[in-house]
Design a protein around this motif. Structure first.
Motif, PDB file in Angstrom:
ATOM      1  N   VAL A   1      16.967   4.014  -4.825  1.00 42.18           N
ATOM      2  CA  VAL A   1      18.277   3.525  -5.263  1.00 42.18           C
ATOM      3  C   VAL A   1      18.129   2.435  -6.328  1.00 42.18           C
ATOM      4  O   VAL A   1      18.916   2.364  -7.277  1.00 42.18           O
ATOM      5  N   ALA A   2      17.101   1.602  -6.176  1.00 41.11           N
ATOM      6  CA  ALA A   2      16.943   0.455  -7.076  1.00 41.11           C
ATOM      7  C   ALA A   2      16.332   0.812  -8.422  1.00 41.11           C
ATOM      8  O   ALA A   2      16.536   0.092  -9.415  1.00 41.11           O
ATOM      9  N   MET A   3      15.592   1.894  -8.496  1.00 43.14           N
ATOM     10  CA  MET A   3      14.829   2.233  -9.701  1.00 43.14           C
ATOM     11  C   MET A   3      15.641   2.186 -10.999  1.00 43.14           C
ATOM     12  O   MET A   3      15.213   1.565 -11.979  1.00 43.14           O
ATOM     13  N   PRO A   4      16.808   2.834 -11.070  1.00 41.59           N
ATOM     14  CA  PRO A   4      17.548   2.812 -12.342  1.00 41.59           C
ATOM     15  C   PRO A   4      17.956   1.408 -12.774  1.00 41.59           C
ATOM     16  O   PRO A   4      18.015   1.117 -13.978  1.00 41.59           O
ATOM     17  N   LEU A   5      18.219   0.533 -11.822  1.00 42.75           N
ATOM     18  CA  LEU A   5      18.633  -0.835 -12.140  1.00 42.75           C
ATOM     19  C   LEU A   5      17.429  -1.717 -12.444  1.00 42.75           C
ATOM     20  O   LEU A   5      17.506  -2.615 -13.287  1.00 42.75           O
ATOM     21  N   LEU A   6      16.308  -1.465 -11.774  1.00 42.88           N
ATOM     22  CA  LEU A   6      15.081  -2.196 -12.098  1.00 42.88           C
ATOM     23  C   LEU A   6      14.609  -1.864 -13.508  1.00 42.88           C
ATOM     24  O   LEU A   6      14.016  -2.704 -14.197  1.00 42.88           O
ATOM     25  N   ALA A   7      14.884  -0.645 -13.963  1.00 43.84           N
ATOM     26  CA  ALA A   7      14.460  -0.213 -15.297  1.00 43.84           C
ATOM     27  C   ALA A   7      15.140  -1.016 -16.397  1.00 43.84           C
ATOM     28  O   ALA A   7      14.649  -1.053 -17.536  1.00 43.84           O
ATOM     29  N   ASN A   8      16.253  -1.668 -16.074  1.00 42.55           N
ATOM     30  CA  ASN A   8      16.985  -2.454 -17.075  1.00 42.55           C
ATOM     31  C   ASN A   8      16.528  -3.903 -17.141  1.00 42.55           C
ATOM     32  O   ASN A   8      17.057  -4.686 -17.929  1.00 42.55           O
ATOM     33  N   SER A   9      15.551  -4.268 -16.313  1.00 43.99           N
ATOM     34  CA  SER A   9      15.021  -5.626 -16.311  1.00 43.99           C
ATOM     35  C   SER A   9      13.751  -5.697 -17.145  1.00 43.99           C
ATOM     36  O   SER A   9      12.962  -4.747 -17.196  1.00 43.99           O
ATOM     37  N   ALA A  10      13.543  -6.829 -17.798  1.00 48.31           N
ATOM     38  CA  ALA A  10      12.333  -7.003 -18.603  1.00 48.31           C
ATOM     39  C   ALA A  10      11.098  -7.168 -17.728  1.00 48.31           C
ATOM     40  O   ALA A  10       9.999  -6.738 -18.098  1.00 48.31           O
ATOM     41  N   GLN A  11      11.261  -7.786 -16.552  1.00 46.94           N
ATOM     42  CA  GLN A  11      10.139  -8.020 -15.634  1.00 46.94           C
ATOM     43  C   GLN A  11      10.561  -7.654 -14.217  1.00 46.94           C
ATOM     44  O   GLN A  11      10.722  -8.528 -13.365  1.00 46.94           O
ATOM     45  N   PRO A  12      10.710  -6.376 -13.924  1.00 51.77           N
ATOM     46  CA  PRO A  12      11.185  -5.964 -12.604  1.00 51.77           C
ATOM     47  C   PRO A  12      10.097  -6.090 -11.544  1.00 51.77           C
ATOM     48  O   PRO A  12       8.905  -5.923 -11.826  1.00 51.77           O
ATOM     49  N   ALA A  13      10.531  -6.386 -10.317  1.00 45.45           N
ATOM     50  CA  ALA A  13       9.594  -6.484  -9.197  1.00 45.45           C
ATOM     51  C   ALA A  13      10.229  -5.879  -7.953  1.00 45.45           C
ATOM     52  O   ALA A  13      11.417  -6.083  -7.687  1.00 45.45           O
ATOM     53  N   PHE A  14       9.415  -5.149  -7.206  1.00 47.43           N
ATOM     54  CA  PHE A  14       9.853  -4.573  -5.931  1.00 47.43           C
ATOM     55  C   PHE A  14       8.900  -5.034  -4.848  1.00 47.43           C
ATOM     56  O   PHE A  14       7.685  -4.807  -4.938  1.00 47.43           O
ATOM     57  N   ALA A  15       9.434  -5.700  -3.833  1.00 45.76           N
ATOM     58  CA  ALA A  15       8.625  -6.212  -2.730  1.00 45.76           C
ATOM     59  C   ALA A  15       9.129  -5.640  -1.418  1.00 45.76           C
ATOM     60  O   ALA A  15      10.330  -5.436  -1.237  1.00 45.76           O
ATOM     61  N   ALA A  16       8.220  -5.378  -0.501  1.00 40.43           N
ATOM     62  CA  ALA A  16       8.594  -4.848   0.808  1.00 40.43           C
ATOM     63  C   ALA A  16       7.816  -5.592   1.891  1.00 40.43           C
ATOM     64  O   ALA A  16       6.642  -5.935   1.713  1.00 40.43           O
ATOM     65  N   VAL A  17       8.496  -5.818   3.007  1.00 36.90           N
ATOM     66  CA  VAL A  17       7.893  -6.563   4.109  1.00 36.90           C
ATOM     67  C   VAL A  17       7.188  -5.611   5.063  1.00 36.90           C
ATOM     68  O   VAL A  17       7.821  -4.770   5.707  1.00 36.90           O
ATOM     69  N   GLY A  18       5.872  -5.725   5.122  1.00 40.43           N
ATOM     70  CA  GLY A  18       5.075  -4.988   6.089  1.00 40.43           C
ATOM     71  C   GLY A  18       4.773  -5.880   7.279  1.00 40.43           C
ATOM     72  O   GLY A  18       5.632  -6.628   7.745  1.00 40.43           O
ATOM     73  N   SER A  19       3.531  -5.840   7.743  1.00 40.15           N
ATOM     74  CA  SER A  19       3.155  -6.656   8.896  1.00 40.15           C
ATOM     75  C   SER A  19       1.641  -6.758   8.985  1.00 40.15           C
ATOM     76  O   SER A  19       0.920  -5.797   8.690  1.00 40.15           O
TER      77      SER A  19
END
Length: 258
Positions: A121-139
């Motif tokens: 869902v986030a990919m198209p909106l992250l593509a519009n950022s100059a420095q996009p970051a995606f973080a996920a909480v593992g364990s």
């Protein structure tokens, strides 16, 4: 403290625990935060704290159809995401190795497929950022095999591989992938635990560690060190874990009879 400011941030699992603490912290520092969760009432209370900086988007990350609807609503709120932090998750223990597939599916829907849906869902909106970051909480529980944590630990281990694979595929892209692996955090999930939890941290302490790691550009954020370093060492020396540590903490001493 970190220095994440004036960014558009989407946080899932924001109604409690680490997600809520991150939403409040980042909003206080001047970021525009879109907070998501299944709990509408909790999200409404969160927004009251900072109505100018926090918008809410209730959704179930593990439900494909629900996330398709959420994608349209998210696009109405913003045309750009600079940072996404996938915090939504759940835990169900497998007592006595019942291997209940329904339980495993629920855990994977939230902890693994929920992250896949969030990134899609986030990919198209992250593509519009100059420095996009995606973080996920593992364990940190995914570092070695923990008793009773077959479903939970496996979902977090799968998440780790997924993030590594995405990082490899994004080698030529500006997208930064971050794997967050906390220890025990005082949240509604850990309140249900009936065992000792060393080096417990508050959600606010965890949020501060996460933001600092994100601001410094870390690809992996493990904390606290007093727990992560021993577990990572045992991950390399797995025979020691299974010979000396696991037998001390397992509750199973015989196979179930039919």
């Amino acid at each position: 403290m970190g220095s994440i400011r004036e960014k558009t941030v989407w946080i899932t699992g924001a109604s409690s625990g680490i997600g809520r603490a991150l939403a409040l912290q980042l909003a206080e520092q001047g970021n525009f935060v879109i907070a998501s969760s299944r709990g509408r009432e909790a999200l409404a209370e969160l927004q009251k704290v900072s109505p100018q900086r926090i918008r809410t988007l209730d959704c179930d990350v593990g439900n494909d159809e629900n996330m398709a609807l959420a994608a349209a609503r998210l696009a109405e709120m913003t045309d750009q995401l600079d940072l996404v932090i996938a915090c939504a998750g759940t835990c169900e223990y497998d007592d006595d190795l019942h291997l209940d597939s329904a339980s495993y599916r629920r855990v994977f829907d939230a902890n693994f497929f929920g992250v896949v849906n969030t990134l899609r869902v986030a990919m198209p909106l992250l593509a519009n950022s100059a420095q996009p970051a995606f973080a996920a909480v593992g364990s940190l529980s995914s570092v070695v095999g923990m008793p009773r944590a077959e479903a939970y630990g496996a979902s977090k281990a799968a998440l780790g591989y997924f993030l590594d694979a995405v990082r490899a595929d994004a080698s030529h892209l500006p997208l930064r992938i971050v794997h967050i692996r906390p220890g025990f955090i005082d949240t509604p999930l850990t309140e249900r635990n009936d065992f000792s939890m060393p080096f417990m941290m508050t959600p606010e302490q965890a949020a501060a560690r996460i933001e600092r790691g994100l601001a410094r550009g870390h690809a992996t954020i493990d904390f606290p060190r007093r727990l992560s370093w021993p577990l990572r060492l045992l991950g390399f020396l797995r025979p020691l874990w299974f010979r000396f540590c696991a037998p001390r903490i397992t509750r199973i001493h015989s196979l179930r009879k039919p």
